[in-house]
Design a protein around this motif. Structure first.
Motif, mmCIF file in Angstrom:
data_model
loop_
_atom_site.group_PDB
_atom_site.id
_atom_site.type_symbol
_atom_site.label_atom_id
_atom_site.label_comp_id
_atom_site.label_asym_id
_atom_site.label_seq_id
_atom_site.Cartn_x
_atom_site.Cartn_y
_atom_site.Cartn_z
ATOM 1 N N GLY A 1 0.822 -1.215 0.000
ATOM 2 C CA GLY A 1 0.000 0.000 0.000
ATOM 3 C C GLY A 1 0.848 1.253 0.000
ATOM 4 O O GLY A 1 0.562 2.223 -0.709
ATOM 5 N N ASN A 2 1.922 1.244 0.779
ATOM 6 C CA ASN A 2 2.845 2.384 0.811
ATOM 7 C C ASN A 2 3.550 2.546 -0.529
ATOM 8 O O ASN A 2 3.757 3.672 -1.011
ATOM 9 N N ALA A 3 3.924 1.428 -1.173
ATOM 10 C CA ALA A 3 4.626 1.484 -2.460
ATOM 11 C C ALA A 3 3.742 2.032 -3.566
ATOM 12 O O ALA A 3 4.195 2.828 -4.398
ATOM 13 N N LEU B 1 -2.778 -0.714 -15.630
ATOM 14 C CA LEU B 1 -2.527 -1.421 -14.375
ATOM 15 C C LEU B 1 -1.495 -2.531 -14.585
ATOM 16 O O LEU B 1 -0.560 -2.678 -13.787
ATOM 17 N N TRP B 2 -1.651 -3.296 -15.654
ATOM 18 C CA TRP B 2 -0.798 -4.455 -15.898
ATOM 19 C C TRP B 2 0.594 -4.082 -16.388
ATOM 20 O O TRP B 2 1.581 -4.689 -15.993
ATOM 21 N N LEU C 1 5.818 -2.103 -8.916
ATOM 22 C CA LEU C 1 5.656 -2.747 -7.613
ATOM 23 C C LEU C 1 6.385 -4.090 -7.522
ATOM 24 O O LEU C 1 6.319 -4.754 -6.489
ATOM 25 N N LYS C 2 7.075 -4.492 -8.601
ATOM 26 C CA LYS C 2 7.719 -5.807 -8.629
ATOM 27 C C LYS C 2 8.651 -6.073 -7.453
ATOM 28 O O LYS C 2 8.588 -7.144 -6.836
ATOM 29 N N MET D 1 11.354 1.503 -11.033
ATOM 30 C CA MET D 1 10.766 2.683 -10.427
ATOM 31 C C MET D 1 10.277 3.633 -11.506
ATOM 32 O O MET D 1 10.728 3.598 -12.651
ATOM 33 N N SER D 2 9.351 4.479 -11.129
ATOM 34 C CA SER D 2 8.873 5.517 -12.035
ATOM 35 C C SER D 2 9.647 6.782 -11.735
ATOM 36 O O SER D 2 9.808 7.170 -10.594
#
Length: 571
Positions: A172-174, A197-198, A205-206, A283-284
């Motif tokens: 949730g934090n990620a 989403l996919w 989030l991996k 990461m974004s």
């Protein structure tokens, strides 16, 4: 190493500091290294010469091999089910725009209020042979088997919903840290909601998902409470089997060997996790990040389906908690039959907690153990972190840090077996005392298993300190201990107290470690709650278990609020 060598290496060292260094070194050798090495000796050198008899006994024991197989089946199954449910919970509460998301979140967050043996007993109370859910189903389907909730599927069901707390906290934090500009960019290129989403959200989030997957696998592999309470004779796993074998003198070597197998599997999986983490990071990235905005589901059918899934999950999560709370205020007849009338409600159960010593004793024992264990581990972590912070570039500091992380790579069952076997006879390293069966070994067990988490949190607080503060205190003539007590400790104290509170709550209802170490006369809440799930348990014991569970959940809720809720508001 003599005092002069220490002075040359670290500067001025007073005898108080030296005594603490010696104490920490003794603690590591006596309780972190010696018991675990002794396990190897007991397995392979039991009669003074090398032997593989324990291995042969293990391979020839059908029960032991079945327990190994079942543990790996459960662990692999949980990797799938917990991720599916956990990711779904996070998406429902943090990513999609769901009506009533705040209410759903309250239900999903109940996993943070209770865990371990309390969770297993709560689900058994709701879905067991005389549970309210079973009564409702039996009224609809009279021919159904009332003992349906046991075995592999029952254990998998309970542990799937009990093990999503890490997803709620960490995943949730990620997801909240995802840069919304990447989502907008994908939408601008014509991508649909589920494609984004996919292909955009989940890849970021991996790392978190992978880490949670490994932790879930390890949880399933070492599961104790749920298989013990719900597994039945047809689904026994490693940890309950270790407990069974440890009670017999002739099979203690099998218990130690099973614990060793569990420990080796843990070490291998943690090594794999570390290697995968080193390979890369997802990461974004953008110059100016924007907060994630919840996404609307434009497809009406998909929107309805997602809402239904959300509220069905909410009912699954909230049902055991609601029933425990409700029936804790009812009389013995209602609890035994899982039926409620207006005349059933009473405060007798709660009054008994404060008026009957037999009812209050397990609570007091657990509180005292939890207080001693949490204070002990925090005190050890504080001074160890101080050493790491002060001598961070030394080899001895590095050795200290790695030594205190030993419990992180070992399951609690192996630690417990190591302590029991090592200290069931007089040992010179502890002054020829026998610790097995005493209060000290229980407290030591709690301290040991909570060292890694406590060290990680307290050390982070120390390394965020401004070094100029200590230099200024030294220039003004302050002694090291005075500097620590009056300058450094007040700064790290808030986060340290938060860690202490979390450890206290975790220890309070512990069963997995306690069941190996406790004295039968001084049963803890975890042991009492587990015993109340047995068929021969009296109705008073079952009633008090409901009260204990409610009190534990209230205490956990208050702790979580002060550690997480209030802290986030103040920010």
């Amino acid at each position: 190493m003599n005092v002069q060598t220490l002075k040359n290496k670290f500067g001025s060292v007073n005898y108080g500091q030296l005594l603490l260094y010696v104490f920490i070194a003794w603690f590591i050798i006596a309780f972190l290294i010696f018991p675990n090495l002794n396990v190897y000796h007991e397995i392979f050198f039991k009669n003074g010469s090398f032997s593989l008899d324990a291995v042969e006994k293990l391979l020839s024991s059908k029960r032991a091999m079945n327990s190994l197989t079942n543990s790996f089946i459960l662990a692999v199954s949980l990797m799938i089910t917990v991720n599916v449910v956990g990711i779904t919970l996070v998406l429902l509460t943090e990513y999609f725009d769901i009506k009533g998301a705040k209410i759903l979140k309250l239900g999903f967050f109940t996993t943070l209020l209770y865990h371990g043996v309390v969770v297993a007993s709560s689900y058994k109370f709701a879905y067991g042979e005389n549970g309210l859910v079973t009564n409702v189903l039996a009224s609809l389907f009279p021919s159904m088997d009332r003992g349906w909730f046991h075995g592999y599927w029952a254990v998998l069901f309970v542990m799937t919903f009990a093990c999503t707390s890490n997803h709620i906290l960490f995943l949730g934090n990620a997801i909240r840290k995802i840069d919304y500009q990447t989502v907008e960019a994908a939408r601008g290129m014509g991508a649909g909601a589920f494609y984004i989403l996919w292909r955009v959200v989940l890849p970021v989030l991996k790392p978190t998902i992978f880490a949670l997957t490994i932790l879930t696998f390890l949880t399933g592999l070492g599961a104790m409470s749920a298989p013990l309470i719900l597994g039945g004779p047809e689904f026994q796993t490693i940890a309950p089997m270790i407990l069974t074998f440890s009670k017999s003198q002739t099979s203690k070597d099998l218990a130690a060997l099973l614990a060793l197998v569990l420990g080796l599997a843990t070490i291998i999986l943690l090594t794999i996790m570390i290697q995968f983490e080193k390979r890369g990071n997802y990461m974004s990235v953008s110059k100016v990040k924007s907060a994630l905005v919840k996404q609307k589901i434009n497809n009406k059918f998909a929107n309805v389906v997602v809402h239904i899934i959300g509220y069905v999950l909410f009912l699954i999560y909230i049902t055991p908690v609601a029933l425990i709370l409700l029936f804790s205020f009812t009389d013995a007849r209602s609890i035994s039959t899982s039926t409620i009338t207006w005349d059933s409600f009473t405060l007798e159960n709660y009054a008994r907690l404060f008026t009957s010593m037999s009812a209050l004793k397990p609570y007091l024992v657990s509180v005292l153990y939890a207080a001693a264990g949490s204070i002990g581990v925090v005190a050890l972590a504080l001074y160890a972190s101080r050493i790491l912070h002060k001598y961070k570039n030394s080899k001895l500091a590095l050795a200290l840090e790695y030594s205190l992380l030993i419990p992180w790579i070992l399951p609690s069952t192996l630690i417990a077996i190591g302590l029991v076997i090592a200290f069931n006879i007089p040992r010179l390293i502890v002054g020829n005392a026998v610790l097995t069966g005493t209060h000290w070994i229980v407290i030591l067990g709690y301290v040991i298993i909570h060292i890694p988490f406590t060290m990680r949190m307290v050390k982070a607080s120390f390394f965020s300190l401004d070094n100029n503060l200590e230099d200024a205190a030294r220039n003004m003539g302050a002694r090291p201990f005075y500097t620590f007590r009056r300058v450094l400790l007040p700064i790290v104290l808030p986060s340290t107290l938060a860690v202490l509170a979390l450890n206290f709550i975790k220890i309070l209802d512990d069963y997995d470690l306690t069941v190996f170490l406790y004295h039968p006369v001084y049963q803890t809440l975890g042991v009492v709650i587990k015993n109340s799930t047995d068929a021969e348990a009296g109705i008073i014991a079952r009633a008090m278990t409901l009260v204990y569970s409610v009190v534990l959940m209230v205490m956990s809720g208050i702790t979580m609020y002060f550690v997480y809720g209030r802290g986030s508001k103040e920010k």
